[in-house]
Design a protein around this motif. Structure first.
Motif, PDB file in Angstrom:
ATOM      1  N   UNK A 278     -65.165   7.685  -0.138  1.00  0.00           N
ATOM      2  CA  UNK A 278     -64.926   7.024  -1.408  1.00  0.00           C
ATOM      3  C   UNK A 278     -63.473   7.032  -1.871  1.00  0.00           C
ATOM      4  N   UNK A 279     -62.559   7.532  -1.051  1.00  0.00           N
ATOM      5  CA  UNK A 279     -61.169   7.561  -1.484  1.00  0.00           C
ATOM      6  C   UNK A 279     -60.523   6.187  -1.353  1.00  0.00           C
ATOM      7  N   UNK A 280     -59.405   6.038  -2.086  1.00  0.00           N
ATOM      8  CA  UNK A 280     -58.663   4.794  -2.037  1.00  0.00           C
ATOM      9  C   UNK A 280     -57.385   5.020  -1.242  1.00  0.00           C
ATOM     10  N   UNK A 281     -57.111   4.124  -0.334  1.00  0.00           N
ATOM     11  CA  UNK A 281     -55.929   4.314   0.487  1.00  0.00           C
ATOM     12  C   UNK A 281     -54.673   4.107  -0.360  1.00  0.00           C
ATOM     13  N   UNK A 282     -53.739   5.014  -0.217  1.00  0.00           N
ATOM     14  CA  UNK A 282     -52.536   4.944  -1.039  1.00  0.00           C
ATOM     15  C   UNK A 282     -51.639   3.805  -0.575  1.00  0.00           C
TER      16      UNK A 282
ATOM     17  N   UNK B  65     -47.612  -4.856 -15.763  1.00  0.00           N
ATOM     18  CA  UNK B  65     -47.164  -3.472 -15.575  1.00  0.00           C
ATOM     19  C   UNK B  65     -48.354  -2.553 -15.297  1.00  0.00           C
ATOM     20  N   UNK B  66     -49.438  -2.767 -16.037  1.00  0.00           N
ATOM     21  CA  UNK B  66     -50.639  -1.928 -15.844  1.00  0.00           C
ATOM     22  C   UNK B  66     -51.112  -1.994 -14.406  1.00  0.00           C
ATOM     23  N   UNK B  70     -51.335   0.943 -11.790  1.00  0.00           N
ATOM     24  CA  UNK B  70     -52.585   1.372 -11.168  1.00  0.00           C
ATOM     25  C   UNK B  70     -52.441   1.410  -9.655  1.00  0.00           C
ATOM     26  N   UNK B  71     -51.656   0.491  -9.125  1.00  0.00           N
ATOM     27  CA  UNK B  71     -51.535   0.426  -7.673  1.00  0.00           C
ATOM     28  C   UNK B  71     -50.441   1.334  -7.136  1.00  0.00           C
ATOM     29  N   UNK B  72     -49.771   2.029  -8.022  1.00  0.00           N
ATOM     30  CA  UNK B  72     -48.838   3.042  -7.553  1.00  0.00           C
ATOM     31  C   UNK B  72     -47.397   2.588  -7.414  1.00  0.00           C
ATOM     32  N   UNK B  73     -47.063   1.386  -7.900  1.00  0.00           N
ATOM     33  CA  UNK B  73     -45.689   0.930  -7.752  1.00  0.00           C
ATOM     34  C   UNK B  73     -44.804   1.433  -8.891  1.00  0.00           C
ATOM     35  N   UNK B  81     -39.176   4.822 -20.706  1.00  0.00           N
ATOM     36  CA  UNK B  81     -39.128   3.525 -20.032  1.00  0.00           C
ATOM     37  C   UNK B  81     -40.068   3.499 -18.843  1.00  0.00           C
ATOM     38  N   UNK B  82     -40.039   2.410 -18.085  1.00  0.00           N
ATOM     39  CA  UNK B  82     -40.901   2.274 -16.907  1.00  0.00           C
ATOM     40  C   UNK B  82     -40.036   2.323 -15.658  1.00  0.00           C
ATOM     41  N   UNK B  83     -40.492   3.089 -14.665  1.00  0.00           N
ATOM     42  CA  UNK B  83     -39.676   3.313 -13.473  1.00  0.00           C
ATOM     43  C   UNK B  83     -40.407   2.875 -12.205  1.00  0.00           C
ATOM     44  N   UNK B  84     -39.623   2.458 -11.242  1.00  0.00           N
ATOM     45  CA  UNK B  84     -40.186   2.141  -9.917  1.00  0.00           C
ATOM     46  C   UNK B  84     -40.386   3.457  -9.197  1.00  0.00           C
ATOM     47  N   UNK B  85     -41.643   3.788  -8.933  1.00  0.00           N
ATOM     48  CA  UNK B  85     -41.897   5.067  -8.266  1.00  0.00           C
ATOM     49  C   UNK B  85     -41.932   4.915  -6.767  1.00  0.00           C
TER      50      UNK B  85
END
Lengths: 491, 491
Positions: A278-282, B65-66, B70-73, B81-85
């Motif tokens: 059930x994990x989500x691939x990063x 942005x949300x 959520x997708x990790x970007x 502020x908002x940062x590129x991770x």
DNA sequence: CTTAATTTGTACGTATGTATA
DNA sequence: GTATACATACGTACAAATTAA
């Protein structure tokens, strides 16, 4: 040559039998000829005589004779009589005991050899578990809007009755391909044209079709371990070497793939909701995977079987949508959203491969069904599909919570549920030391279906755990099932 | 480390696009991150500023942005502020032009290689001819008792709604297997138990399933020539060497098989009504064939695709019924009796091989559909099936005569019809010297479908001829089609 | 060679039970 | 419930072919 006269004394009629007398005679005489009780070239008694002897009308006898004549056993000569024309060939092994024995031997060896050859594909067979709680991958059928479905079906039939009964396009009903393309673009971030969509009989056939198109005998496939064993069986059936790749919380790690054992032709993953954990691939793993595929020439099979039901945040977009090299075959299914016996799924294939998929598709199973696909297309176009997904999402979320509650109530300490963000099933880790298969067996006796995690792994050992489906069952069913599950777990 | 400020100047919105603006923003920013236009750790402009600059609501920007968060970007920090991770890994080939080019090269070569490999299976592709007269293998859909069919479907659904929506048995819905067994026993002289019946998605899948179970790469298959090319493509797809065996009025002659070129593992025949010529295999040939199979260990595939419609005398019983060694796999279909888009057929397999077929079946396409099979089962049990066959038999016989009349009227001398005793199509021999493909092409232009005989042969040359389907078309359609066919034949 | 007897093949008509419309 | 169609079974008759006296 003088024709010997034959008596047909061996034949007895049964008046009481429901079988017509003509047919009784036909069968008896055919049997007599084939077993050489009646020699070839022999002359049969006249139809009159036989009619008299058997106390039936001559027409009845003639009926039997006609059939035998039509099938080539007899030949009538006007004025002369009826003769057995067919000489059971001497080669015909059935007639001599030695021949029969020799054949039986060959046949037995043939079957043994076949069995041997197929042995290697056997592996874990599909367990036909009953439709009891908490069987995974069962959607909530009670909540399926069947009336709406039937309405769509009726509308579709009214519009195109005759054309929907004939032969369809090899890759599927066009309006459905269009609807699927739109749906996947909007909700899954898949980049595709309708022409890239292939409708197939369930996702299993989709995987099969992919293997038959892209995979050659002896090539290597990498698969998540634990993972979907149905796919492994398919790949192994094509003579592929399937290598397991370990899975952790970030999904499959391509950097831990057994590169030394040969380069992969196919990489099978379930990035949105790893099956069964059930994990989500990063994101990083996704990009690494895509990069590996583009650089090595491997294809990725993205099994997105469960992605519709996500309870927190937006669903992650698909691997296919990130891909820029045309390396991803996306696999989806309607069985888990609508109902399983619909048996319809789809592929999204890279644009350059559409014709190859069409070729293999036409080999496997030429012209697909039309009524159900047309119904789905309308069901989607009218928005029922999206609506139903939304409804089920909140329902399943509730049911997941119910499962958590029930486990907290009856199984505190015995079972720890994986925190699940999406899907129709979750994993429960067994805290005791009992092997999971044993718990599964006990649960089955108590009327609860809960496949053991160990069933989904080939090489890497996992802690004991169970796969628990919560989507398809009512609150009371879930509660009851967990109670009975608690009775099945030794403390 | 000081975070650099990023401008996002490169992003342009398209107001006219049907794509939602949130999604446009999301995609554009993701693209910028993945291609390293936006460096990891960088600080994005505030959502207020961006909203103003792009002239959209701040909610729209936040939506994008949300999703990216959520997708990790991205990662938002309150007050900061908002940062590129996400740091795009350096390995990622897409980021350098050289890497991109290398990948493109690999991808192109991969596809070329694949195309090469698949080339050999190509052969004669399934011609998707339109549903025009006189297309063969089209039943009369106008006369299909659709109301009765729907009635059965409704009854079946009422009885077992929930269970019919879930997963079925691998080999098919049991009541249908039982009904098929009874039907074949009574009408085709097939010896079988319900357990030997395998329901599949059309006869094509039946042949495929047989090949996948019994055939190994490199083995030899003998086939009638002319014969059903769909089967050839399947066998060749499994890497079999398919050898043609000539056919005459008595059917395929096993004694003329190319024994020198290797022993056969599979022998594909259509004994009741040879496809496409329509001859019936003689009894002697049948027994010789069975004997050969039993003695050599080959399996016979009996394709009984058309046997229901016999206009003179009783239908000949099947090869399977004569066999005593368990060498015959019997293939049948519902598509030609009910309607093609139903896509359901069946196999009768030797008792000892049922489990092997179950294995391969579960690989190809796990759990079959249930509603249609259940409907057929009821349709059969209530006798509608047998009744419909009887009706169609006399209808098709009439239509065959109509075809003969029309040919006599418009084509005297130009086309000689083979005398047909059964089936849904017949062969017309062209008396002129024009190649049949040419006539077919001209006919197609005139709106008449009539496949050339030469399409069904691989090695042996036949006189020019056409395959003419008469079953699915009304009297006026047949008459009109023959008239237009006459215009297509140069005299 | 002729002829009469025998046999198949064909053609009627009738009765009956069953299934169908 | 009634009319209709169909398959089975039976009886009769006769033409055509064959055989044996």
């Amino acid at each position: 040559m003088q024709h010997p006269s034959l008596t047909l004394n061996m034949i007895q009629l049964d008046l009481a039998s429901p079988e017509p007398m003509q047919f009784q005679l036909y069968r008896a005489m055919r049997e007599a000829i084939v077993t050489k009780q009646l020699a070839a070239g022999g002359r049969l008694p006249s139809t009159r005589e036989l009619a008299q002897r058997w106390k039936v009308s001559r027409n009845t006898v003639m009926g039997a004779f006609d059939q035998l004549t039509a099938e080539g056993y007899l030949k009538g000569k006007q004025g002369a009589g009826t003769f057995v024309t067919f000489s059971v060939p001497d080669f015909y092994s059935r007639v001599t005991p030695a021949g029969r024995a020799a054949c039986a031997d060959v046949v037995a060896r043939r079957e043994a050899a076949l069995r041997q050859r197929r042995m290697k594909y056997q592996g874990c067979t599909h367990e036909p578990s009953p439709l009891a709680p908490l069987r995974p991958t069962v959607p909530s059928l009670e909540n399926f809007p069947f009336a709406l479905w039937e309405q769509c079906r009726k509308a579709v039939l009214r519009q195109g009755e005759r054309s929907l009964l004939t032969y369809g396009d090899t890759l599927g009903y066009w309006p459905l391909r269009r609807a699927v393309a739109t749906y996947l673009r909007d909700t899954r971030g898949v980049r595709c044209e309708p022409a890239q969509v292939v409708i197939c009989c369930g996702s299993q056939q989709g995987i099969y079709l992919t293997a038959s198109t892209l995979l050659e005998h002896g090539e290597t496939v990498w698969m998540e371990d634990p993972g979907y064993q149905g796919a492994r069986i398919v790949y192994e059936g094509f003579g592929a070497k399937v290598k397991p790749v370990p899975v952790d919380r970030e999904g499959m790690d391509i950097q831990r793939a057994p590169v030394a054992e040969g380069v992969a032709r196919l990489i099978h993953v379930s990035p949105s909701h790893q099956f069964p954990l059930g994990h989500t691939m990063s994101l990083e793993r996704r990009l690494r995977l895509l990069d590996y595929a583009a650089a090595s020439g491997a294809y990725i099979v993205e099994d997105d079987y469960d992605s519709e039901f996500r309870y927190e945040g937006r669903p992650l977009s698909s691997l296919q949508g990130l891909d820029q090299s045309g390396s991803v075959v996306y696999v989806g299914t309607f069985s888990k959203i609508l109902f399983p016996s619909l048996r319809l799924g789809y592929l999204v294939v890279p644009p350059g491969l559409v014709d190859l998929f069409e070729q293999s598709r036409s080999r496997i199973d030429g012209n697909p069904t039309l009524i159900d696909p047309a119904t789905i297309a309308l069901f989607m176009e009218e928005g029922h599909f999206a609506r139903h997904i939304r409804k089920m999402r909140s329902l399943y979320q509730e049911r997941l919570e119910l499962l958590h509650d029930a486990v907290a109530r009856y199984l505190r300490g015995g079972l720890e549920l994986e925190k699940q963000q999406c899907g129709m099933h979750t994993v429960g880790w067994l805290k005791g030391s009992t092997p999971d298969q044993e718990v599964t067996a006990r649960a089955q006796k108590n009327g609860v279906v809960a496949p053991p995690l160990s069933q989904y792994t080939r090489r890497f050992t996992l802690p004991p755990g169970l796969v628990l489906g919560f989507a398809g069952f009512r609150a009371d069913e879930i509660d009851n099932a967990v109670k009975r599950l608690a009775d099945s777990i030794p403390l």
